[in-house]
Design an enzyme around this catalytic site. Sequence first.
Site, mmCIF file in Angstrom:
data_model
loop_
_atom_site.group_PDB
_atom_site.id
_atom_site.type_symbol
_atom_site.label_atom_id
_atom_site.label_comp_id
_atom_site.label_asym_id
_atom_site.label_seq_id
_atom_site.Cartn_x
_atom_site.Cartn_y
_atom_site.Cartn_z
ATOM 1 N N LYS A 1 33.656 30.913 43.975
ATOM 2 C CA LYS A 1 32.714 30.048 44.699
ATOM 3 C C LYS A 1 31.428 29.869 43.901
ATOM 4 C CE LYS A 1 29.636 31.595 47.922
ATOM 5 N NZ LYS A 1 28.347 30.914 47.782
ATOM 6 N N ASN A 2 30.910 30.978 43.368
ATOM 7 C CA ASN A 2 29.612 30.894 42.705
ATOM 8 C C ASN A 2 29.670 30.186 41.361
ATOM 9 O OD1 ASN A 2 28.511 32.122 44.879
ATOM 10 N ND2 ASN A 2 28.168 34.124 43.905
ATOM 11 N N CYS B 1 16.897 30.888 55.063
ATOM 12 C CA CYS B 1 18.274 31.108 55.468
ATOM 13 C C CYS B 1 18.411 32.564 55.871
ATOM 14 C CB CYS B 1 19.243 30.757 54.350
ATOM 15 S SG CYS B 1 19.210 31.942 53.036
ATOM 16 N N ARG C 1 14.444 32.165 50.501
ATOM 17 C CA ARG C 1 14.882 32.134 49.098
ATOM 18 C C ARG C 1 14.122 31.035 48.389
ATOM 19 N NH1 ARG C 1 21.326 32.446 49.781
ATOM 20 N NH2 ARG C 1 21.387 32.467 47.514
ATOM 21 N N ILE D 1 12.431 28.612 45.294
ATOM 22 C CA ILE D 1 12.972 27.879 44.151
ATOM 23 C C ILE D 1 11.879 27.652 43.102
ATOM 24 C CG2 ILE D 1 14.885 26.760 45.352
ATOM 25 C CD1 ILE D 1 13.190 24.216 45.444
ATOM 26 N N ASP D 2 10.815 28.476 43.173
ATOM 27 C CA ASP D 2 9.689 28.290 42.248
ATOM 28 C C ASP D 2 10.113 28.418 40.780
ATOM 29 O OD1 ASP D 2 10.164 30.969 43.118
ATOM 30 O OD2 ASP D 2 8.324 31.624 42.164
ATOM 31 N N ASP E 1 26.290 40.516 46.282
ATOM 32 C CA ASP E 1 27.356 39.904 47.081
ATOM 33 C C ASP E 1 28.456 40.896 47.467
ATOM 34 O OD1 ASP E 1 26.159 37.464 47.209
ATOM 35 O OD2 ASP E 1 27.454 36.467 45.769
ATOM 36 N N ARG F 1 32.884 29.683 54.553
ATOM 37 C CA ARG F 1 32.087 29.076 53.477
ATOM 38 C C ARG F 1 32.560 29.551 52.111
ATOM 39 N NH1 ARG F 1 26.195 30.310 53.470
ATOM 40 N NH2 ARG F 1 26.634 29.393 51.447
HETATM 41 C C1 UD1 Z 1 23.387 33.178 43.508
HETATM 42 C C2 UD1 Z 1 24.639 33.183 44.318
HETATM 43 C C3 UD1 Z 1 24.580 34.240 45.386
HETATM 44 C C4 UD1 Z 1 24.287 35.564 44.777
HETATM 45 C C5 UD1 Z 1 23.031 35.497 43.902
HETATM 46 C C6 UD1 Z 1 22.731 36.783 43.166
HETATM 47 C C7 UD1 Z 1 25.449 30.918 44.380
HETATM 48 C C8 UD1 Z 1 25.644 29.688 45.204
HETATM 49 N N1 UD1 Z 1 24.798 31.898 44.977
HETATM 50 O O1 UD1 Z 1 22.337 32.814 44.384
HETATM 51 O O2 UD1 Z 1 25.838 34.286 46.050
HETATM 52 O O3 UD1 Z 1 24.046 36.469 45.829
HETATM 53 O O4 UD1 Z 1 23.194 34.438 42.946
HETATM 54 O O5 UD1 Z 1 23.793 37.130 42.345
HETATM 55 O O6 UD1 Z 1 25.871 30.990 43.238
HETATM 56 N N2 UD1 Z 1 14.192 33.759 43.413
HETATM 57 C C9 UD1 Z 1 12.869 33.384 43.405
HETATM 58 N N3 UD1 Z 1 12.533 32.143 42.914
HETATM 59 C C10 UD1 Z 1 13.488 31.268 42.446
HETATM 60 C C11 UD1 Z 1 14.835 31.670 42.467
HETATM 61 C C12 UD1 Z 1 15.170 32.915 42.960
HETATM 62 O O7 UD1 Z 1 11.993 34.120 43.817
HETATM 63 O O8 UD1 Z 1 13.126 30.156 42.026
HETATM 64 C C13 UD1 Z 1 14.582 35.067 43.955
HETATM 65 C C14 UD1 Z 1 15.415 34.929 45.232
HETATM 66 O O9 UD1 Z 1 14.612 34.781 46.371
HETATM 67 C C15 UD1 Z 1 16.188 36.232 45.215
HETATM 68 C C16 UD1 Z 1 16.414 36.484 43.734
HETATM 69 O O10 UD1 Z 1 15.442 35.711 43.044
HETATM 70 O O11 UD1 Z 1 15.409 37.270 45.737
HETATM 71 C C17 UD1 Z 1 17.816 36.123 43.245
HETATM 72 O O12 UD1 Z 1 18.061 34.763 43.427
HETATM 73 P P1 UD1 Z 1 19.061 33.952 42.485
HETATM 74 O O13 UD1 Z 1 19.570 34.802 41.388
HETATM 75 O O14 UD1 Z 1 18.408 32.648 42.172
HETATM 76 O O15 UD1 Z 1 20.288 33.716 43.447
HETATM 77 P P2 UD1 Z 1 20.918 32.352 43.841
HETATM 78 O O16 UD1 Z 1 21.150 31.520 42.620
HETATM 79 O O17 UD1 Z 1 20.176 31.760 44.992
#
Ligand code: UD1
Length: 423
Positions: free
Chosen positions: A28-29, A122, A127, A129-130, A311, A403
């Site tokens: 999925k990821n 969520c 979470r 996206i900065d 995960d 999902r």
């Molecule tokens: C992806 C996976 C998710 C998995 C995670 C960690 C998908 C769809 N999802 O999520 O299943 O649990 O990797 O292996 O592939 N963060 C920030 N700012 C940002 C981005 C992230 O602060 O711009 C923080 C998040 O809040 C979180 C951490 O970084 O605490 C990890 O997030 P990230 O590695 O980005 O995970 P996802 O890509 O959302």
Amino acid sequence: MIESETGARFLIRGGRSLSGKVRVSGAKNSVLKLMAACLLAPAAYTLSNVPDIQDVRTMAEVLQHLGAVVGFENGVMNVDTTRVASQTAPYELVQKMRASIQIMGPLVAHYGQARVAMPGGCNLGPRKIDIHLKGLTQLGAEITSNHGFIEVQAPRLRGTDILLEYPSVGATENLMMAAVLAEGETLIDNAAREPEIVDLSKFLVSMGADVEGAGTSTIRVRGVKELHGAEHAVIGDRIEAGTFLIAGAISGGQVEVEGISPRVLDLFLSKLRSVGVEVRENSHSIWACGDVERYQGTDIATLPYPGFATDLQAQTMALLSVAKGPSIVTENVFESRFVFVDELIRLGADIKVAGHHAVVNGGRRLTGTIVCCSDLRAGAALVLAGLAAEGVTEVREIYHVDRGYEDFEGKLVSLGADVRRVA
Ligand code: UD1
């Protein structure tokens, strides 16, 4: 394709030992990002080993909303992006699935603009996206937010050095996809090293991109003028593999998972061994077997890859709740990933949460009751606990499980579990 019903639930009669082989589906990821990458060039693409899960269906809806034609049958997805006419992802779709934000990089790289509804909070906490946005700005994009939408604009992105403040999986992927069409070279440092990033890199290279270093902390991307269509087989889902290995272990049975390289689960497998599960590895399969009475607690702390996968934290916590002795589980990636613990306690587990630590006093007898999923992996964990619980466990809100797990109950039943989906 599966039909996911909001009111659907699982009824699990615990106490059966699982035994047999199960083949993991595509990851999925990985597949969601590969689908987003098809926006980098108006062309025809074929993805195979695509899992039939709700998130794939949602990403297909996102692509169709933009004007792509998507066909999906028997694990093969054909995506034709030659008629993409919109660069806007609406709130309804982004709200359904956060991974929709992965279209930002490809859209701005090829079309010079992307407009994506802001993902709300969520169940895993806010979470952010900065890191995605900061990286895109460094590549020369202008970012504004209006009326709940993030707008990213750049006539042509310019390669640069980007140091991520955290190895975010999503940000690394978004920035890789943005950089492949940028002018000049981009270095992404402190990049995430997940196997799914390597898979995305291979797909981008097969589309004509110049990417090196995926799977290490430094990814080098040399921008090219244009890309073309490609074919690609999605890697196996390591999280699904881990989930089925725990299903075997928690039921005191023996399960072999096929279609996965044990290397991508190294730390997880070593933790299973610490618990007392016997694990054997082949090049593309893993076999696990154990006697629940002999399991012992162990400590785990989630971290970015190759650390212990967040995960797999919830599913492992289910196993630790039946293993004798104390275990400490530390969640370092997502702050709200202990929300499901209350449900595990309702099944009889003894767990105390303090901040991002949970102390599991294991070796408890679990007994079936009604529990509710709070997110995808929590849902899987409750099903696993149900396999070990005495009597019937009813798991509600299983649309979360749909999902990300393809035919979860079908695969469990093929291993001898007594699991039924009821509407
Ligand atoms: C992806 C996976 C998710 C998995 C995670 C960690 C998908 C769809 N999802 O999520 O299943 O649990 O990797 O292996 O592939 N963060 C920030 N700012 C940002 C981005 C992230 O602060 O711009 C923080 C998040 O809040 C979180 C951490 O970084 O605490 C990890 O997030 P990230 O590695 O980005 O995970 P996802 O890509 O959302």
